[in-house]
Design an enzyme around this catalytic site. Structure first.
Site, PDB file in Angstrom:
ATOM      1  N   LYS A 262       0.826  -1.148   0.065  1.00  0.00           N
ATOM      2  CA  LYS A 262      -0.109  -0.128   0.031  1.00  0.00           C
ATOM      3  C   LYS A 262       0.892   1.313   0.066  1.00  0.00           C
ATOM      4  CE  LYS A 262      -4.377  -1.793   1.777  1.00  0.00           C
ATOM      5  NZ  LYS A 262      -5.509  -1.891   2.804  1.00  0.00           N
TER       6      LYS A 262
ATOM      7  N   ASP B 244     -10.229   2.704   0.624  1.00  0.00           N
ATOM      8  CA  ASP B 244     -10.449   2.161   1.886  1.00  0.00           C
ATOM      9  C   ASP B 244     -11.248   3.139   2.814  1.00  0.00           C
ATOM     10  OD1 ASP B 244      -9.359  -0.465   1.813  1.00  0.00           O
ATOM     11  OD2 ASP B 244      -7.329   0.404   2.251  1.00  0.00           O
TER      12      ASP B 244
END
Length: 271
Positions: free
Chosen positions: A68, A105
């Site tokens: 990420k 997210d």
């Protein structure tokens, strides 16, 4: 015949990922016969070369651990939310052939809470101060929370989140030492970003009006979610988050509205 448009989830390990189930169900329900989504095992070191070798048929990539942060370094553009959080879970192909780093997210958390009827919150408690807590901060901001508490063992870990909160334009975040169950119970929304097992012994005097979001989804329910449900709290699970963030990715990759219910049915049947 090979797919005309391809997408994948990258990470290490990756064999457990349910993302192909969600996306491929969406392609089928939306009538996108030329689309396919797969898993690709990929380490941080391998990511730049893999990205460089992808042909024009690749429309997008989902990134999971440990990629990420590395995803930001291979992108040609970085969306503001991804930049503020210092993490991207999505790479979207640009018309130029390059890649844009996105973070779904944070909006996924907001959507998952919205599905549970939560559109605003005065007080949000975030359990844990790791990477997922950054997305929870952004979600708390979208909920217009006036009070944001981060519950962690170390005050220094919360201090590391303060620059993120500042970039997001949030009010100053408060540190709450772990465990502080009475303080947790005072929140309108509780978001646990803790790994499975860490909160198992936390005994909270839940109020039924509190909404509890546990980012873990396997095994489910967690003791934390189970105790909250028994007290009458509304529960949001990690599966809800997995679906919600994938819905955003689906639409970024395809440009088509996501068939959410078909994707939800496939995910919950496979989980």
């Amino acid at each position: 015949m090979s797919a005309q448009h391809r997408a994948a989830v990258l990470g290490q390990p990756i064999e457990h990922s349910l993302s192909p189930v969600i996306h491929n169900a969406g392609y089928a329900a939306a009538g996108l016969g030329g689309w396919a989504y797969e898993r690709i095992e990929c380490s941080i070191d391998r990511l730049p070369g893999l990205i460089a070798g992808l042909g024009p048929e690749w429309a997008g990539l989902s990134l999971t651990m440990p990629l990420k942060e590395a995803g930001l370094t291979v992108a040609d553009e970085v969306a503001p939310t991804a930049a503020a959080l210092g993490a991207c879970n999505t790479l979207v192909r640009l018309p130029s052939g390059g890649w844009r780093a996105e973070n779904t997210d944070a909006p996924g958390m907001v959507d998952a809470l919205g599905w549970a009827g939560v559109t605003s919150a005065q007080r949000v408690a975030i359990l844990g101060a790791g990477g997922t807590a950054r997305a929870a901060l952004a979600a708390a901001g979208e909920l217009k929370a006036a009070v944001i508490e981060v519950h962690a063992r170390r005050a220094a870990a919360v201090d590391e989140l303060r620059p993120v909160a500042e970039l997001l334009g949030l009010p100053d975040i408060a540190y709450a030492p772990w465990p502080s169950p009475a303080q947790v119970a005072e929140a309108d929304v509780v978001v646990s970003t803790l790994p499975f097992g860490v909160a198992d012994d936390l005994v909270v005097p839940w109020r039924p009006e509190t909404v509890v979001f546990d980012a873990v989804y396997k095994p489910w329910p967690t003791p934390l979610a189970g105790s909250a449900a028994a007290a009458g709290c509304r529960i949001v699970s990690g599966l809800d988050l997995l679906l919600a963030q994938a819905v955003h990715q689906f639409e970024m990759f395809t440009g088509v509205s996501a068939p959410v219910e078909a994707m939800r049915t496939a995910l919950f049947s496979a989980a």
